[in-house]
Design an enzyme around this catalytic site. Sequence first.
Site, PDB file in Angstrom:
ATOM      1  N   LYS A 133      19.306 -47.804 -61.304  1.00  0.00           N
ATOM      2  CA  LYS A 133      20.558 -48.285 -60.706  1.00  0.00           C
ATOM      3  C   LYS A 133      20.978 -49.591 -61.380  1.00  0.00           C
ATOM      4  CE  LYS A 133      17.935 -50.477 -57.006  1.00  0.00           C
ATOM      5  NZ  LYS A 133      18.069 -51.150 -55.738  1.00  0.00           N
ATOM      6  N   ARG A 143      17.260 -51.719 -42.970  1.00  0.00           N
ATOM      7  CA  ARG A 143      18.564 -51.403 -43.593  1.00  0.00           C
ATOM      8  C   ARG A 143      18.865 -49.934 -43.298  1.00  0.00           C
ATOM      9  NH1 ARG A 143      17.708 -53.530 -49.738  1.00  0.00           N
ATOM     10  NH2 ARG A 143      17.023 -51.380 -49.795  1.00  0.00           N
ATOM     11  N   TYR A 194      30.716 -80.448 -69.357  1.00  0.00           N
ATOM     12  CA  TYR A 194      31.477 -80.718 -68.130  1.00  0.00           C
ATOM     13  C   TYR A 194      30.710 -81.633 -67.182  1.00  0.00           C
ATOM     14  CZ  TYR A 194      34.730 -76.893 -69.190  1.00  0.00           C
ATOM     15  OH  TYR A 194      35.664 -76.090 -69.766  1.00  0.00           O
ATOM     16  N   MET A 236      31.259 -71.677 -69.297  1.00  0.00           N
ATOM     17  CA  MET A 236      31.503 -70.233 -69.255  1.00  0.00           C
ATOM     18  C   MET A 236      31.047 -69.553 -70.551  1.00  0.00           C
ATOM     19  SD  MET A 236      35.033 -68.176 -68.564  1.00  0.00           S
ATOM     20  CE  MET A 236      35.375 -68.857 -66.964  1.00  0.00           C
TER      21      MET A 236
END
Length: 390
Positions: A36, A130, A259, A307
């Site tokens: 998955k 769950r 930053y 980023m």
Amino acid sequence: MTERRATASVNLAAIERNCARLRAELRGSELCAVVKADGYGHGAVQSARAALQGGATWLAVAAAQEASELRAAGLREVRVLVMGALSTAELAQALAAQADVVVWDERYVEAVRAAGGGRVHVKLDTGMGRLGVRDPDRAGQVADLAASAKGVQLAGLMTHFATADECADEHFERQLELFTPWARATAARHPGVIVHAANSAATLRTPRAQFDMVRCGIAVYGMDPFGEDARARGLAPALELGSYVAEVKPCRAGESVGYGRRWVAERDTYVGVLPIGYADGVRRGLSNNTEVLVGGRRYPLVGTVSMDNVTIDLGAGAEALRLRGEPAVLLGEQGDQRVTAEQLAERLGTINYEIACGVSARVPRRYHYDGAPLDTGGPLDTGAPLDVQR
Ligand SMILES: Cc1ncc(COP(=O)(O)O)c(C=O)c1O
């Protein structure tokens, strides 16, 4: 031309060997490889093929779409279990992909029947809290109903552990004590069903949790289910995340980098700029909080992860200038140095799963088999930085 700025290399031989390693723990149980979330960030289809090569006989995913993708890629024969909750439309998609699905309530059995039938696994919630039904009697009734509903085949009985990775925790044993008699009694009424419960941690923790099949994810990819050293358990990480030193520049004492000016040079030094950032999966929490491997040595990541860029302190020596263009490893090995998903997870207060799954879709995956390139993504960009001849 593939990019050089940020690359994830995936060693499919490692996945194969990790599966073989897991199979060596089993006493006749089948191995279901959990692929998955795009194979925990490694690429679902490629990981699935490698896992099957390594001895897995089932695949598991969370979503119907993931099952469809495996089928579309040509993985048609292998049994695929969709483990997640499904809407009506998703159920139809999973069944159309010939996948097995999980049920825990009469309504889901009825939904499978109404959708034309399919193979179901009944889930007892033994303490994960769950999906699944908590009451063993009720779960048994759901199994009986599934076995008798037209077009529906009762294929499996399952549960999922909450604390298999916490060895001192007794909850695991309580879950096992609840599941074992229920699974035995229900399987006795329905011969041929596959009983399965264990994730990677439970598989390695005790053979009593292995039953007919184990569902392993994290260990397949060579990460340690207990958050410790995977190598000590005979597992090898398949994923490496790399970039390169695109620029080296002098940074004087008192000058800052990045930053927020979160790092200020205490002495004259050279700073290397790597064109990889949090949009690629280098978590911002690693600002001033990890090391990067270049030329087989560790250099501290300094300043804030942006980023698209990170910066590293290459030290004051003029040899730093020669590192321009050199490959950089943010997750993986170089020489005798390594940065593991477990180490990064510890720095970030998270788990290795999140490190691997966090490598973003922007990062091209390059597949190899112990170093021999496997993909046909075009020529590799050995990418000397502009104007540098190497
Ligand atoms: C139901 C279920 N089974 C098995 C697994 C595989 O777990 P692991 O990656 O710890 O082996 C997962 C993963 O989260 C899961 O949700």
